[in-house]
Design an enzyme around this catalytic site. Structure first.
Site, PDB file in Angstrom:
ATOM      1  N   GLU A  80       0.823  -1.211   0.000  1.00 45.89           N
ATOM      2  CA  GLU A  80       0.000   0.000   0.000  1.00 45.89           C
ATOM      3  C   GLU A  80       0.859   1.264   0.000  1.00 45.89           C
ATOM      4  O   GLU A  80       0.427   2.314  -0.464  1.00 45.89           O
ATOM      5  CB  GLU A  80      -0.938  -0.026   1.224  1.00 45.89           C
ATOM      6  CG  GLU A  80      -2.275   0.611   0.959  1.00 45.89           C
ATOM      7  CD  GLU A  80      -3.280   0.415   2.090  1.00 45.89           C
ATOM      8  OE1 GLU A  80      -2.921  -0.139   3.144  1.00 45.89           O
ATOM      9  OE2 GLU A  80      -4.426   0.840   1.914  1.00 45.89           O
ATOM     10  N   HIS A 117       7.732 -27.035  -0.291  1.00 44.60           N
ATOM     11  CA  HIS A 117       7.067 -28.103  -1.049  1.00 44.60           C
ATOM     12  C   HIS A 117       6.034 -27.534  -2.023  1.00 44.60           C
ATOM     13  O   HIS A 117       5.261 -28.283  -2.618  1.00 44.60           O
ATOM     14  CB  HIS A 117       6.403 -29.089  -0.084  1.00 44.60           C
ATOM     15  CG  HIS A 117       7.384 -29.640   0.918  1.00 44.60           C
ATOM     16  ND1 HIS A 117       8.085 -30.810   0.695  1.00 44.60           N
ATOM     17  CD2 HIS A 117       7.809 -29.154   2.105  1.00 44.60           C
ATOM     18  CE1 HIS A 117       8.888 -31.022   1.723  1.00 44.60           C
ATOM     19  NE2 HIS A 117       8.749 -30.033   2.597  1.00 44.60           N
ATOM     20  N   LYS A 125     -12.845   1.805  -3.527  1.00 43.63           N
ATOM     21  CA  LYS A 125     -13.942   2.058  -2.592  1.00 43.63           C
ATOM     22  C   LYS A 125     -15.070   2.824  -3.281  1.00 43.63           C
ATOM     23  O   LYS A 125     -16.247   2.546  -3.085  1.00 43.63           O
ATOM     24  CB  LYS A 125     -13.444   2.868  -1.377  1.00 43.63           C
ATOM     25  CG  LYS A 125     -12.760   2.030  -0.310  1.00 43.63           C
ATOM     26  CD  LYS A 125     -12.414   2.900   0.906  1.00 43.63           C
ATOM     27  CE  LYS A 125     -11.588   2.126   1.916  1.00 43.63           C
ATOM     28  NZ  LYS A 125     -11.070   2.971   2.998  1.00 43.63           N
TER      29      LYS A 125
HETATM   30  O1  PA5 Z   1      -3.326   1.751   5.971  1.00 48.24           O
HETATM   31  C1  PA5 Z   1      -4.382   2.213   5.592  1.00 48.24           C
HETATM   32  O2  PA5 Z   1      -4.568   3.434   5.502  1.00 48.24           O
HETATM   33  C2  PA5 Z   1      -5.560   1.338   5.264  1.00 48.24           C
HETATM   34  O3  PA5 Z   1      -5.218   0.009   5.172  1.00 48.24           O
HETATM   35  C3  PA5 Z   1      -6.634   1.460   6.304  1.00 48.24           C
HETATM   36  O4  PA5 Z   1      -6.091   1.127   7.551  1.00 48.24           O
HETATM   37  C4  PA5 Z   1      -7.806   0.554   6.021  1.00 48.24           C
HETATM   38  O5  PA5 Z   1      -8.304   0.825   4.745  1.00 48.24           O
HETATM   39  C5  PA5 Z   1      -8.897   0.732   7.048  1.00 48.24           C
HETATM   40  O6  PA5 Z   1      -9.362   2.034   7.059  1.00 48.24           O
HETATM   41  P1  PA5 Z   1     -10.334   2.564   8.189  1.00 48.24           P
HETATM   42  O7  PA5 Z   1      -9.621   2.502   9.500  1.00 48.24           O
HETATM   43  O8  PA5 Z   1     -10.650   3.995   7.816  1.00 48.24           O
HETATM   44  O9  PA5 Z   1     -11.536   1.668   8.180  1.00 48.24           O
END
Ligand code: PA5
Length: 418
Positions: free
Chosen positions: A276, A297, A409
């Protein structure tokens, strides 16, 4: 923590690494100082900011209440709101806290029904962890769990069993105010995947009985180290420079490997952190993981003989954490060469053999970790977060946003008629 490099084909010479580290001195200096342009994402750089004494005392008080009144605690959260806590809980929980059950990380009716069945007959509390409280998975799980609480307890008792970790001013905070739920802050100046050392990661860990003070100490010591080492010997810069150099040599994947199944959920955290943070602008190494010896394996053949897509990074945990001797039982099974050997030694022999075999084909980086305890997890979280920041700086991307996730999203909300 130490880093050993096995690069038998000399793809990156010591001189080339030295040059890359020197060339990246300004990136390291910026990371050590923090950058104004990332001010809304760097609350984790100083561990003290969100894991100081006041925060730890409040977390411990809430965890004590949970331990006295519950058999189980439901962590509702996805991605960065889940992975750090789960990494530590699944590796270290020893029954001194309550059972942790996970929700808010799936939309599977089957998985969520199973999760509700796991709660039957148990006293429980829930923690909805969400930065902006728009994410579908935690929002929808929170609903079904509020219903489960309402069916089991009086309205007052049900409300006393709800904790929310959200940002100030969010609709989640408003929900808490309107319904008398406990509210603790999700750091406004940290993105989800960097929040291990805050209420987000530490509260569920404390409920599971984890020594969160040792964890924070490990992170703080790593912070002190990485902020004092210069560009010639900084461990995070060395790792960041190596992974960028291998990327420049054409490797497209970094595979994190270990012979320790306790790291399974940490690997998920690491994958999220790097995927990410770095997968942007058509760039970035794709992070993958292998849990040995099982994967030998499966993907072992590809690693040894397939297309040269990846280099490999091992986490070598020195202390096996247990001893189990293989005794003969008088039956002729042709495994007598193992008689009297400890699984810890067998596993180590398998590790050394794998590094020897793989490093003939691809570069291997080996992080040596003495022991897998709360202190070590704190060091690992801080180390990889800082290394990811530096690596992203070398790569020339913003390691703190996630525009791709936001795009999907939008389409999902459209599909659901939001
Ligand atoms: O690291 C990040 O920003 C994302 O992975 C968020 O943690 C994840 O999308 C969850 O978001 P939220 O806490 O707003 O539900």
């Amino acid at each position: 923590m130490k880093l050993r490099v096995e690069d038998k084909r000399g793809l990156v010479s010591p001189e080339a690494l030295k040059a890359k580290m020197a060339e990246s001195a300004a990136v390291l200096a910026r990371a050590q100082a923090g950058e104004e342009k990332y001010a809304d994402s760097q609350g984790w750089l100083k561990v003290e900011e969100w894991a100081g004494e006041k925060v730890l005392a409040e977390i411990e008080a809430i965890a004590d209440r949970v331990k006295k009144t519950c058999d189980a605690f439901v962590l509702i959260g996805v991605g960065g709101s889940n992975n750090a806590a789960r990494s530590v809980i699944e590796a270290l929980a020893d029954g001194s806290g309550v059972e942790i059950i996970y929700a808010g990380n799936t939309l599977s009716a089957h998985a969520l029904s199973k999760m509700l069945r796991q709660l039957e007959g148990k006293d429980f509390a829930i923690d909805c962890i969400a930065k902006n409280f728009e994410t579908l998975e935690p929002g929808s799980s929170f609903r079904i769990l509020r219903k489960a609480l309402a069916e089991k307890y009086s309205p007052e008792e049900a409300a006393s069993r709800v904790i929310c970790t959200g940002t100030y001013g969010s609709s989640l905070e408003k929900l808490c105010q309107d319904n008398g739920y406990t509210f603790v802050p999700f750091p406004t100046n940290i993105g989800g995947r960097y929040t291990a050392m805050s209420y987000v990661g530490l509260l569920p860990m404390a409920c599971a009985g984890i020594d969160i003070r040792a964890l924070v100490k490990g992170a703080s010591e790593m912070e002190a180290r990485l902020h004092s080492e210069g560009c010639e010997d900084n461990l995070a810069l060395r790792y960041a420079a190596l992974r960028n150099l291998y990327n420049e040599k054409g490797y497209q994947l970094e595979m994190l490997s270990c012979f320790e199944p306790r790291l399974r959920w940490f690997f998920k955290w690491w994958t999220q952190l790097f995927a990410e943070s770095e997968g942007k602008d058509g760039k970035g190494l794709f992070p993958v993981c292998a849990e040995y010896s099982e994967e030998l394996h499966a993907v072992g053949q590809y690693i040894q003989d397939g297309a040269p897509l990846m280099f490999e990074t091992f986490i070598d945990v020195k202390d096996p954490g247990a001893s189990l001797v293989i005794e003969p039982d008088g039956k002729k099974d042709y495994f007598d060469y193992l008689n009297g050997m400890d699984f810890a030694d067998v596993n180590r022999a398998a590790f050394e053999a794998t590094v020897t075999a793989h490093s003939d084909k691809l570069p291997c980086l080996i992080f040596e970790v003495e022991k897998l305890d709360a202190h070590a997890f704190g060091s690992l979280f801080y180390f990889f977060q800082f290394a990811c920041y530096v690596s992203g700086g070398i790569l020339g991307i913003n390691p703190f946003d996630q525009p791709g996730v936001e795009a999907y999203k939008g389409w999902m909300f459209k599909a659901l008629g939001k």
